[in-house]
Design a protein around this motif. Structure first.
Motif, PDB file in Angstrom:
ATOM      1  N   ARG A 229      95.639  39.278 -11.575  1.00  0.00           N
ATOM      2  CA  ARG A 229      96.134  39.996 -10.400  1.00  0.00           C
ATOM      3  C   ARG A 229      95.341  39.547  -9.179  1.00  0.00           C
ATOM      4  NH1 ARG A 229      94.099  46.299 -10.642  1.00  0.00           N
ATOM      5  NH2 ARG A 229      91.901  45.909 -11.124  1.00  0.00           N
ATOM      6  N   ALA A 230      96.054  39.376  -8.068  1.00  0.00           N
ATOM      7  CA  ALA A 230      95.417  39.044  -6.796  1.00  0.00           C
ATOM      8  C   ALA A 230      95.174  40.333  -6.025  1.00  0.00           C
ATOM      9  CB  ALA A 230      96.301  38.101  -5.991  1.00  0.00           C
ATOM     10  N   VAL A 231      93.989  40.433  -5.434  1.00  0.00           N
ATOM     11  CA  VAL A 231      93.629  41.611  -4.643  1.00  0.00           C
ATOM     12  C   VAL A 231      93.233  41.128  -3.258  1.00  0.00           C
ATOM     13  CG1 VAL A 231      92.220  43.685  -4.517  1.00  0.00           C
ATOM     14  CG2 VAL A 231      92.739  42.679  -6.749  1.00  0.00           C
ATOM     15  N   THR A 232      94.011  41.511  -2.245  1.00  0.00           N
ATOM     16  CA  THR A 232      93.760  41.015  -0.885  1.00  0.00           C
ATOM     17  C   THR A 232      93.438  42.139   0.101  1.00  0.00           C
ATOM     18  OG1 THR A 232      96.157  41.045  -0.459  1.00  0.00           O
ATOM     19  CG2 THR A 232      95.200  38.970  -1.208  1.00  0.00           C
ATOM     20  N   ASP A 233      93.350  43.366  -0.388  1.00  0.00           N
ATOM     21  CA  ASP A 233      92.896  44.489   0.432  1.00  0.00           C
ATOM     22  C   ASP A 233      91.413  44.704   0.165  1.00  0.00           C
ATOM     23  OD1 ASP A 233      93.773  47.234   1.953  1.00  0.00           O
ATOM     24  OD2 ASP A 233      92.280  47.636   0.395  1.00  0.00           O
TER      25      ASP A 233
END
Length: 295
Positions: free
Chosen positions: A174-178
């Motif tokens: 999973r990508a987390v950009t927050d």
């Protein structure tokens, strides 16, 4: 619509006028360590805009905290605002669009220069990317049960692309950009998690903090970054370098994304080849799933 918090954050890194003049005025009353920083900046302002806070601290034999305190002592929020202010002062305005451009360039010349810059970034990145280190990154990810990918700002789309490509070959990712979710997610990592952080400067507070939290929680950490020395490396098990020349004069590097994407592609290819049968099987299945979205 920007929130007040976002507006304040933007204002904190907006370039200020006459940064060199501020330093000259304040220098006589500075402590000895701060005067060393001041002399270095005044003598080499064009070099500063291409350096990380770690590189400047090493060049002046002071701590990274001393560099940040120096910036704040002349009314700046930190080292990033210092670099932007110096760049504004010493660089022609057109170079904020692209380093090699001239204001009177026609579109044919613009295209040639922009494409050449991208190709140069790929050649330079290939020259510094260590295949053995990339292989170790592949092994770490293969040994993990879950992968998390962190990126902020211009690195966020690259993180999303990495997630998509890893999903296509069957990884739990999973990508987390927050930045807030990054911190929470990183703090809940464990030794079965591999973290891939993408940070062009290696000095973005959010991604440095998330990578540190993940490592402290036991995760294996892999970083894709452009600078030879930067704060994020203190929390990285593996460092994959890019080299994008234009960062010397840019607030957000265009070609760095091209280099980052190519490093991610090489990483994905290595992962797929290391588990060829499974990866190709998942690719076929996901291709069939996605076929319903095509006419």
């Amino acid at each position: 619509m920007m929130t007040q918090k976002t507006q304040r954050a933007t204002a904190n890194v907006r370039p200020v006028d006459n940064a060199l003049g501020r330093i000259r005025m304040a220098q006589p009353n500075m402590a000895k360590s701060a005067q060393r920083i001041a002399r270095f900046i005044l003598e080499r302002p064009s070099e500063i805009v291409g350096m990380s806070v770690t590189e400047l601290s090493e060049a002046t034999d002071v701590s990274e905290g001393s560099v940040i305190n120096f910036c704040r002592s002349i009314g700046l929020s930190g080292f990033q605002q210092m670099k932007l202010s110096l760049a504004q002062e010493i660089v022609q305005p057109v170079q904020f669009i692209h380093e090699d451009l001239n204001i009177d360039d026609d579109m044919e010349t613009v295209c040639r220069k922009v494409f050449h810059s991208g190709m140069q970034a790929l050649r330079d990145t290939l020259s510094v990317l260590d295949p053995n280190v990339l292989l170790r990154a592949v092994e770490i990810i293969r040994a993990s049960k879950r992968v998390e990918v962190y990126g902020i700002g211009s690195s966020a789309p690259v993180a999303d692309d990495a997630q998509y490509r890893m999903l296509r070959i069957g990884l739990d990712v999973r990508a987390v950009t927050d930045s807030h979710i990054q911190a929470i997610s990183a703090s809940r990592c464990d030794p079965d998690v591999a973290v891939l952080t993408i940070s062009h400067s290696g000095a973005t507070h959010e991604t440095v903090a998330a990578t540190r939290l993940a490592k402290e929680a036991g995760a294996k950490t892999i970083v894709i970054t452009n600078f030879a020395r930067s704060p994020i490396q203190a929390y990285a098990d593996i460092v994959l370098f890019t080299m994008a020349r234009e960062t010397r004069f840019r607030t957000e590097a265009m070609t760095s994304r091209i280099a980052q994407l190519c490093v991610v592609d090489a990483l994905i290819a290595g992962l797929a080849l290391a588990d060829y049968d499974h990866a190709t099987d998942v690719l076929r299945k996901t291709f069939d799933v996605l076929s319903i979205k095509r006419f």
